[in-house]
Design an enzyme around this catalytic site. Sequence first.
Site, PDB file in Angstrom:
ATOM      1  N   ARG A   1      -1.318   6.581   9.520  1.00 47.02           N
ATOM      2  CA  ARG A   1      -1.424   6.049   8.160  1.00 47.02           C
ATOM      3  C   ARG A   1      -1.654   7.156   7.131  1.00 47.02           C
ATOM      4  NH1 ARG A   1      -4.308   0.107   8.691  1.00 47.02           N
ATOM      5  NH2 ARG A   1      -2.973  -0.653  10.376  1.00 47.02           N
TER       6      ARG A   1
ATOM      7  N   CYS B   1     -12.816  -1.425   6.891  1.00 46.94           N
ATOM      8  CA  CYS B   1     -12.126  -0.846   5.730  1.00 46.94           C
ATOM      9  C   CYS B   1     -13.091  -0.234   4.717  1.00 46.94           C
ATOM     10  CB  CYS B   1     -11.258  -1.901   5.043  1.00 46.94           C
ATOM     11  SG  CYS B   1      -9.928  -2.527   6.100  1.00 46.94           S
TER      12      CYS B   1
ATOM     13  N   CYS C   1      -7.762 -10.985   1.178  1.00 49.15           N
ATOM     14  CA  CYS C   1      -7.682 -10.509   2.555  1.00 49.15           C
ATOM     15  C   CYS C   1      -7.774 -11.674   3.541  1.00 49.15           C
ATOM     16  CB  CYS C   1      -8.796  -9.502   2.845  1.00 49.15           C
ATOM     17  SG  CYS C   1      -8.758  -8.899   4.559  1.00 49.15           S
TER      18      CYS C   1
ATOM     19  N   CYS D   1     -15.579  -8.191   6.818  1.00 44.24           N
ATOM     20  CA  CYS D   1     -15.380  -8.466   8.241  1.00 44.24           C
ATOM     21  C   CYS D   1     -15.670  -7.177   8.997  1.00 44.24           C
ATOM     22  CB  CYS D   1     -13.945  -8.962   8.490  1.00 44.24           C
ATOM     23  SG  CYS D   1     -12.702  -7.649   8.539  1.00 44.24           S
TER      24      CYS D   1
ATOM     25  N   LYS E   1      -3.144   1.319  15.099  1.00 38.62           N
ATOM     26  CA  LYS E   1      -3.188   2.166  13.910  1.00 38.62           C
ATOM     27  C   LYS E   1      -3.838   3.504  14.239  1.00 38.62           C
ATOM     28  CE  LYS E   1      -7.419  -0.160  12.343  1.00 38.62           C
ATOM     29  NZ  LYS E   1      -8.013  -1.009  11.296  1.00 38.62           N
TER      30      LYS E   1
ATOM     31  N   LYS F   1      -5.416   7.061  12.255  1.00 36.76           N
ATOM     32  CA  LYS F   1      -5.848   7.602  10.972  1.00 36.76           C
ATOM     33  C   LYS F   1      -6.156   9.092  11.096  1.00 36.76           C
ATOM     34  CE  LYS F   1      -7.716   3.184   9.399  1.00 36.76           C
ATOM     35  NZ  LYS F   1      -8.904   2.435   8.889  1.00 36.76           N
TER      36      LYS F   1
ATOM     37  N   CYS G   1     -15.025  -3.234   0.631  1.00 36.34           N
ATOM     38  CA  CYS G   1     -13.607  -3.509   0.844  1.00 36.34           C
ATOM     39  C   CYS G   1     -13.183  -4.654  -0.086  1.00 36.34           C
ATOM     40  CB  CYS G   1     -13.349  -3.872   2.297  1.00 36.34           C
ATOM     41  SG  CYS G   1     -14.093  -5.442   2.799  1.00 36.34           S
TER      42      CYS G   1
ATOM     43  N   ARG H   1       0.855  -1.189   0.000  1.00 36.38           N
ATOM     44  CA  ARG H   1       0.000   0.000   0.000  1.00 36.38           C
ATOM     45  C   ARG H   1       0.895   1.244   0.000  1.00 36.38           C
ATOM     46  NH1 ARG H   1      -3.079  -0.380   4.978  1.00 36.38           N
ATOM     47  NH2 ARG H   1      -4.425  -1.814   3.838  1.00 36.38           N
TER      48      ARG H   1
END
Length: 580
Positions: A160, A493, A450, A489, A224, A226, A444, A90
């Site tokens: 990110r 995302c 994935c 899931c 993470k 964002k 997603c 990514r």
Amino acid sequence: MSTNSKAEDVKVVGPLVVEGKLSDNERLKKESNFLRGTISDDLKNQVTGGMSGDNFQLIRFHGMYQQDDRDIRAERAKQKLEPLHSLMLRARLPGGIITPEQWLGVDKWATEHTMYGSIRLTTRQTFQYHGILKPNIKTVHKALNSIGIDSIATAADMNRNVLCTSNPYQSEVHQEAYEWAKKISEHFLPQTRGYAEVWLDSEKVEDTAQEAEPILGSTYLPRKFKTAVVIPPLNDVDVHGNDLSFVAIQEAGELIGFNVLVGGGLAMTHGDKSTYPRKADDFGFISAEQTIAFAEAVVTTQRDWGNRVNRKNAKTKYTLDRVGSDVFKQEVEKRAGSKFEPSRPYEFTERGDRIGWSQGIDDKHYLALFIENGRIIDRPNQPLKTGMAELAKVHQGDFRITANQNLIVAGVPTSQKAEIEAIAIKYGLMDMSVSEQRKNSMACVAFPTCPLAMAEAERYLPTLVTDVEGILTKHNISNESIILRVTGCPNGCGRAMLAEIGLVGKGPGKYNMHLGGNLAGTRVPKMYKENLDEQSVLFEIDHLVERWVAERNSSEAFGDYVIRSGIIAEVKVSKQDFYD
């Protein structure tokens, strides 16, 4: 993988720091030698196509995930073969802006060095390569570096890729906002030379004990993180899906500062009510020149107070709810050396992308191309990848990847508009027959790549949208739409937890249906039905649309209707209302 301690091992100290057995990710980061690990040695191991030990996790800090083709996993197991491992990379692309020259390089290496040959535009305003085999990964890193692109800090416990509104109507303010997005991204990059050593063969640091991470810390962030910069009235970045958002405030067409939103997040875990999506809190207004100071204060507060025991409760949203939003805000002010001013008024009236041509205040033209699922690949009668390369060969402005998986051809002079449009039409990039429903639907990646996917998303969405289009036509509202999102899931995302109808994968062919988000993207939906198969999903949507058409107030959006009518309760405070 993390080994979260049991609840009885955890206690709150102060209320600021959670004590208990640290998750294994904390050990991994501490022992990684500033994210180097043994990745370089692992790359030489041709016995396996995957990464071993801690390196499976460490490569995420370098912007990669190990994946395999789950469609053939069982068959390979029968043949006594390991899964067909590959890496997803990514890129880091603050604000989603990429030059035509860079695009041509990205296109070339997708063809030459990936199994699928595609470029995937993401909901975080960048692109991904899927299917890079282990022997090719250094080549791809070096190739991207040669055109000024890297993948540092696009995954794992980092800040990110920083989002920025792609709004072409506000060209001058957009440029300022974009510059802040770039500055924020660069300010929070890790200082370790590990990335350059491992992937670019840079000279190695002789004494890594002298290295330091003054902002991220030696064990980086708890989870993470964002960040987004948004320009009202368009909430195209979904501010409530971010730990930290800067809402641009304008006066007389000039950017004077930002309202700072903290603590948004969409991920949850099935069956664990200690996890939930959460709207961000508006902490107040700051002047533009204070942006970096306040951003750093938020990040370092979360760094020091975030839960390093249980990763499922490690995001900023849980820190705010645990210590109290006011306490967190006061600490941010202390670290920034200044107080927030009262929030300035703003309003979000729409989100998504304005597909088609528009003209900016700079008198240049902007063509927003709808890219279903963000997947740029050549298909029969729709050679999107070739078309984008042809555009890149003649376009004189830049490209802007949007947070909704689309792409804007930006800064087109009037003299070139007809040429750009002709290419876009020829290669299927510009299709005016695409419905409003399809434009407002998103998914997603999910299967086959994935590893977290429980159900289909990207491959399910096109058929699902066709069926929903049929339902809208059946009820005589084919020109209207519902914000519809599907995730494989509950990790968020595809941002289903800000949709009017959000489907969250529960198992093969099974989804939890959430209702009640709004057009502005400022309300979290609530679960309506659990574990629905695809036929049941359509049955419920048909029934709900029938009621909406018959009972709604004038121009009432679907998400507003289901709450007003009592079909679903409004989620006002996620921690209290989401599961009640």
